[in-house]
Design an enzyme around this catalytic site. Structure first.
Site, short mmCIF file in Angstrom:
data_model
loop_
_atom_site.label_atom_id
_atom_site.label_comp_id
_atom_site.label_asym_id
_atom_site.label_seq_id
_atom_site.Cartn_x
_atom_site.Cartn_y
_atom_site.Cartn_z
N PHE A 31 0.86 -1.18 0.00
CA PHE A 31 0.00 0.00 0.00
C PHE A 31 0.89 1.23 0.00
CE2 PHE A 31 -2.38 3.52 1.73
CZ PHE A 31 -3.53 3.47 0.96
N ASP B 213 9.67 3.02 1.51
CA ASP B 213 8.49 3.79 1.85
C ASP B 213 8.29 3.69 3.36
OD1 ASP B 213 5.98 4.76 2.42
OD2 ASP B 213 4.98 3.82 0.71
N LYS C 3 3.17 11.56 6.76
CA LYS C 3 2.39 11.37 7.97
C LYS C 3 3.00 12.08 9.18
CE LYS C 3 -0.10 7.26 6.47
NZ LYS C 3 -1.32 7.98 6.11
#
Length: 401
Positions: free
Chosen positions: A141, A226, A255
């Site tokens: 994801f 990531d 984030k």
């Protein structure tokens, strides 16, 4: 109708269905706790999918944001501003890298990493134009843009959004032999989550990341990590790659970099890699804006102390020890994770992940399900041991009830 029902009804009537939130309407928050419109408090065990690593309403972050709001919030990248240089310098230093390319959202940063890898492949490695290939893992994801869902294996994220972007090959996560077989002369990068969050907090086999690092180095291929969810303290280290003493060629961050205050993301790499861009080849109006940089600089200052990484490591050991006791009793099939991050596979006899999340909500704990039967736990890193234990008690109560 109650205030909660009114708020949810308005959202349902006028917003597109892109999420399926729990039926709680948050009105305020502080630390690890949120309060809904009816005045009920809940322990936040999701922390905005790691965006709120430092808790809700962190005073240092709010003060940095307020001070910057009074000065200047946006210049666009048409002009310099006085927070940009410090942000890039300090983020590069935290990562042990040389250059920073700031964006806003995680998906933007992943798209930037893809563009960077392709440009590097053509300009530095010498791959024929239009032939660059990037290897990714199944169950990944990385976001929901059209390019990113093109290499997703999740039908919910991918189906109905074609035609899909070419140039990606998917291999099984954790399988070094499959990774090696997929590498060829046109491969420019391997893009991986060091721990797969959306898939259920999947930790790869020991030695996998180090093996990928060795393979990519030997074949002149970029290793892109990531670390949007796994980075910036979540796993007990600044970066999850550090658990195998691995330094990738490129970090993708987001984030927690904005502290849950503003969206901040970035690609961080060497001068050889990020130096391939010329002015006008990539950009973002809001990327690296003064407000974002001011907040992110405070995030970086907090991370430099090491206290949040230490908290995540120590409380993470406690979390996983407690969760491990639930396995084998018929309620929990498996627990995975690292630091203050866990995926809990619920035995179907106890209900779906959604049902368990709703029962936890009724007990004052907010968590979220993924892929049917898994509950993700990712509390703010500043959570107290007492609050964490209380949340775990509610989970036990739900599973035993």
């Amino acid at each position: 109708m109650t205030s909660t029902e009114r708020s949810i009804a308005a959202a349902e009537a006028h917003s597109a269905h892109n999420y399926h939130p729990l039926p709680v309407v948050v009105a305020s928050a502080e630390g690890a706790w949120v309060t809904d419109v009816a005045g009920r408090r809940y322990l936040d065990m999701l922390a905005g999918y790691s965006a709120l690593n430092f808790g809700h309403g962190n005073r240092r972050l709010l003060d940095a944001a307020k001070a910057q709001l009074e000065r200047v919030t946006l210049t666009s990248r048409a002009f310099h501003h006085d927070r940009f240089g410090d942000f890039c310098t300090q983020l590069a230093a935290l990562c042990g890298m040389e250059l920073v390319l700031p964006m806003n959202t995680g998906a933007e940063a992943v798209e930037t990493a893809v563009k960077t890898a392709r440009k590097w492949g053509y300009q530095v490695k010498g791959v024929p134009d239009g032939r660059a290939k990037i290897i990714v893992a199944d169950h990944n994801f990385h976001g929901r843009t059209t390019t990113i869902v093109s290499f997703s294996t999740d039908p919910e994220a991918r189906a109905g959004f074609g035609p899909y972007t070419p140039g990606f090959e998917i291999v099984p996560y954790g399988d070094l032999a499959a990774m090696e077989a997929a590498l060829d002369d046109h491969t420019v990068a391997v893009l991986l989550e060091p721990i797969q969050g959306e898939a259920g907090v999947l930790v790869p086999p020991p030695g996998y990341l180090a093996g990928v690092r060795e393979l990519t180095r030997s074949r002149n291929v970029l290793f892109i990590a990531d670390e949007i969810q796994s980075g910036l303290g979540r796993t007990g280290r600044t970066f999850a790659c550090e658990h195998e003493d691995v330094v990738p060629d490129m970090y993708v961050l987001g984030k927690a970099l904005g502290g849950g205050v503003v969206p901040v993301s970035a690609v961080v790499s060497s001068r050889e890699v990020l130096g391939v861009f010329a002015p006008g080849e990539h950009g973002s109006t809001f990327g690296g804006n003064p407000l974002a940089c001011a907040v992110a600089l405070e995030v970086l200052a907090m991370l430099r102390t090491g206290e949040f990484q230490q908290q995540a490591m120590e409380l993470g050991e406690h979390l996983h020890s407690a969760l491990g006791l639930l396995v084998g009793g018929g309620a929990v099939d498996a627990v995975r994770g690292r630091g203050l991050w866990a995926g809990v596979d619920i035995n179907p006899s106890r209900g779906t992940g959604r049902e368990i999340s709703e029962r936890l909500m009724a007990r004052g704990v907010l968590a979220k399900d993924t892929h049917g039967a898994t509950i993700r736990l990712a509390p703010p890193l500043m959570i107290s041991k007492e609050d964490l234990d209380w949340g775990l008690d509610q989970l036990r109560g739900v599973l035993e009830g």
